[in-house]
Scaffold this active site. Structure first.
Site, PDB file in Angstrom:
ATOM      1  N   TYR A   1      47.452  46.116  34.917  1.00 42.41           N
ATOM      2  CA  TYR A   1      48.040  44.571  34.989  1.00 42.41           C
ATOM      3  C   TYR A   1      49.287  44.961  34.941  1.00 42.41           C
ATOM      4  O   TYR A   1      50.247  45.797  34.576  1.00 42.41           O
ATOM      5  CB  TYR A   1      47.387  44.085  33.763  1.00 42.41           C
TER       6      TYR A   1
ATOM      7  N   GLY B   1      29.056  40.898  42.194  1.00 45.02           N
ATOM      8  CA  GLY B   1      27.574  40.457  42.629  1.00 45.02           C
ATOM      9  C   GLY B   1      26.677  41.898  42.871  1.00 45.02           C
ATOM     10  O   GLY B   1      25.522  41.528  43.270  1.00 45.02           O
TER      11      GLY B   1
ATOM     12  N   ASP C   1      34.091  43.996  45.274  1.00 46.17           N
ATOM     13  CA  ASP C   1      33.528  43.578  44.126  1.00 46.17           C
ATOM     14  C   ASP C   1      33.070  42.244  43.860  1.00 46.17           C
ATOM     15  O   ASP C   1      33.752  41.289  44.167  1.00 46.17           O
ATOM     16  CB  ASP C   1      34.169  44.462  42.959  1.00 46.17           C
TER      17      ASP C   1
ATOM     18  N   HIS D   1      37.191  38.650  40.284  1.00 49.49           N
ATOM     19  CA  HIS D   1      36.963  39.160  38.790  1.00 49.49           C
ATOM     20  C   HIS D   1      35.702  38.863  38.249  1.00 49.49           C
ATOM     21  O   HIS D   1      35.704  38.765  37.158  1.00 49.49           O
ATOM     22  CB  HIS D   1      38.274  38.850  38.020  1.00 49.49           C
TER      23      HIS D   1
ATOM     24  N   ARG E   1      34.479  28.803  28.461  1.00 46.64           N
ATOM     25  CA  ARG E   1      33.128  28.754  29.140  1.00 46.64           C
ATOM     26  C   ARG E   1      31.857  27.640  28.405  1.00 46.64           C
ATOM     27  O   ARG E   1      32.185  27.473  27.336  1.00 46.64           O
ATOM     28  CB  ARG E   1      32.280  30.148  28.632  1.00 46.64           C
TER      29      ARG E   1
ATOM     30  N   SER F   1      40.188  51.244  33.084  1.00 45.72           N
ATOM     31  CA  SER F   1      41.089  50.340  32.819  1.00 45.72           C
ATOM     32  C   SER F   1      42.239  50.715  31.785  1.00 45.72           C
ATOM     33  O   SER F   1      42.006  51.290  30.895  1.00 45.72           O
ATOM     34  CB  SER F   1      40.133  49.050  32.210  1.00 45.72           C
TER      35      SER F   1
ATOM     36  N   GLY G   1      30.908  46.567  38.279  1.00 41.28           N
ATOM     37  CA  GLY G   1      31.449  46.589  36.956  1.00 41.28           C
ATOM     38  C   GLY G   1      30.320  46.328  35.839  1.00 41.28           C
ATOM     39  O   GLY G   1      29.677  47.090  35.048  1.00 41.28           O
TER      40      GLY G   1
ATOM     41  N   LYS H   1      43.885  44.658  43.693  1.00 40.36           N
ATOM     42  CA  LYS H   1      42.474  43.980  43.387  1.00 40.36           C
ATOM     43  C   LYS H   1      42.690  42.542  43.010  1.00 40.36           C
ATOM     44  O   LYS H   1      43.656  42.132  42.204  1.00 40.36           O
ATOM     45  CB  LYS H   1      42.006  44.794  42.169  1.00 40.36           C
TER      46      LYS H   1
END
Length: 394
Positions: A131, A312, A310, A279, A166, A109, A333, A255
């Site tokens: 990014y 799970g 990607d 993500h 969250r 990253s 990840g 991605k």
């Protein structure tokens, strides 16, 4: 570290990580946005898919190797880029060593805690992630630095909309580990002495700066400083992505694909690979699980571009299911981060070994000698399992 450092499942690695890491650090790895519906669906969807094993005529040997992003790998599992790996003093360098030892790709990253030069020194399979942040000149300079450090592939990540609320509360992560921050974090760090001691033995503390965004001799920005640059950069156009593709003479992966129309546009601008991804549930919550979106996207682009996914992946049978539904490889990840937290570099190798073993077992039971033989016929797919976004109206 646990007395028996080996663990038999990724779930056990996660349990050990939770016991070892301070609550804010563990919470940052767990993440997931808003209600966490997508985060849970990424994993639960794999359990809805059934395997269809044979009992005789099975292959005595299985080939798990493949080629993706221009690199030969020993299994179709590659390391996904994750930022600021403050779970272990060696961070991304330990992960890169583990990936190299297991013959797979290390994706670094741009928000990593270790410089690309250090990571590139320990692996010959380096995929550098960017990014869209800063101007074109800034992005080009960062790509030049990655190229000089041995990266042969680039991933541009676009699957984050800054939806960060969250329901269970976001972890409190300081911008810098100064005296005040250390006092504030002391109660949680003291309850996890092994984690803190691993850094103190090196004469250091977790580094919350992001050195790979440095150009020239400037100081490395803090994670939140870099995050601010990213948030305030205008989102890229498809023309911007075509320009980025022209800056790199090797494979480039986009991605964050969830829609058929975006997958086709990625092909049109010259991307050589796409990753079907939300993500890890950190984008818009209630986006469908990546594995539900994979089959129609893979069918839409055919062999025009490599398709990865990607989100799970926790066991080797998950890898088999993704390959059967059209992925050439998968990215992991949280799984390897749990391993890193549980047992450093050896823990990451442990996770990769578990995925390799589980995939090999699935391949054996399904009666195949190669991962390239997997197909939807190897699965029971419940009615209504797949999701298709961005399809033309009929």
């Amino acid at each position: 570290m646990a007395r028996n450092a080996w663990f038999e499942t990724v779930a056990e690695a996660q349990r050990r990580a939770r016991k070892r890491l301070p609550a804010p650090v563990y919470g940052a790895l767990l993440a997931g946005s808003e209600k966490g519906a997508t985060y849970r669906d990424n994993m639960d969807a794999f359990s809805e898919l059934g395997l269809a094993p044979h009992v005789a005529g099975l292959s005595a040997s299985r080939d798990l190797s493949t080629r993706v992003l221009g690199m030969d790998i020993s299994l179709p599992v590659i390391i996904s880029p994750t930022g600021v790996q403050a779970v272990d003093p060696d961070g991304e360098v330990a992960v890169a060593r583990a990936a190299a030892n297991r013959g797979t790709i290390m994706s670094l990253s741009s928000f990593a805690s270790k410089p690309v030069e250090e990571v590139g020194a320990v692996t010959d399979k380096l995929n550098y992630q960017v990014y869209w942040q800063g101007g074109r000149d800034t992005i080009a300079a960062r790509l030049d630095r990655a190229r000089a450090s041995g990266a042969t592939a680039v991933t541009v990540t676009l699957d984050w909309s800054f939806s960060y609320g969250r329901d269970w509360g976001s972890p409190k992560i300081p911008e810098r580990l100064n005296l005040k921050a250390m006092i504030d974090m002391a109660p949680s760090a003291i309850t996890r002495p092994a984690w803190l001691l691993s850094f103190l033995k090196r004469g250091t503390l977790p580094d919350l700066t992001v050195p790979n965004l440095v150009i020239g001799s400037e100081d490395a920005p803090t994670f939140f400083g870099a995050y601010g640059e990213w948030m305030t950069t205008p989102p890229p156009t498809w023309e911007d992505l075509a320009w980025l593709r022209e800056q790199w003479d090797g494979p480039v992966m986009l991605k964050g694909i969830t829609r058929l129309d975006d997958a086709r546009r990625a092909v049109d601008v010259g991307m050589t690979a796409i990753s079907v991804s939300n993500h890890g549930g950190n984008n818009l919550d209630t986006t469908p699980a990546a594995i539900r979106l994979l089959p129609d996207i893979a069918a839409a682009v055919g062999d025009q571009v490599e398709v990865l996914m990607d989100g799970g992946i926790r066991r080797g049978s998950d890898v088999a299911k993704a390959l059967a539904l059209g992925a050439k490889a998968v990215m992991i990840g949280r799984a390897y981060l749990w391993g890193l937290a549980a047992n450093g570099q050896a823990g990451v190798e442990n996770v990769l070994d578990l995925l390799r073993s589980g995939l090999d077992s699935a391949l054996l039971g399904l009666g195949h000698g190669s991962i390239h033989d997997l197909s939807p016929d190897d699965l029971w797919i419940p009615p209504g399992f797949t999701r298709s976004l961005g399809a033309p109206a009929e």
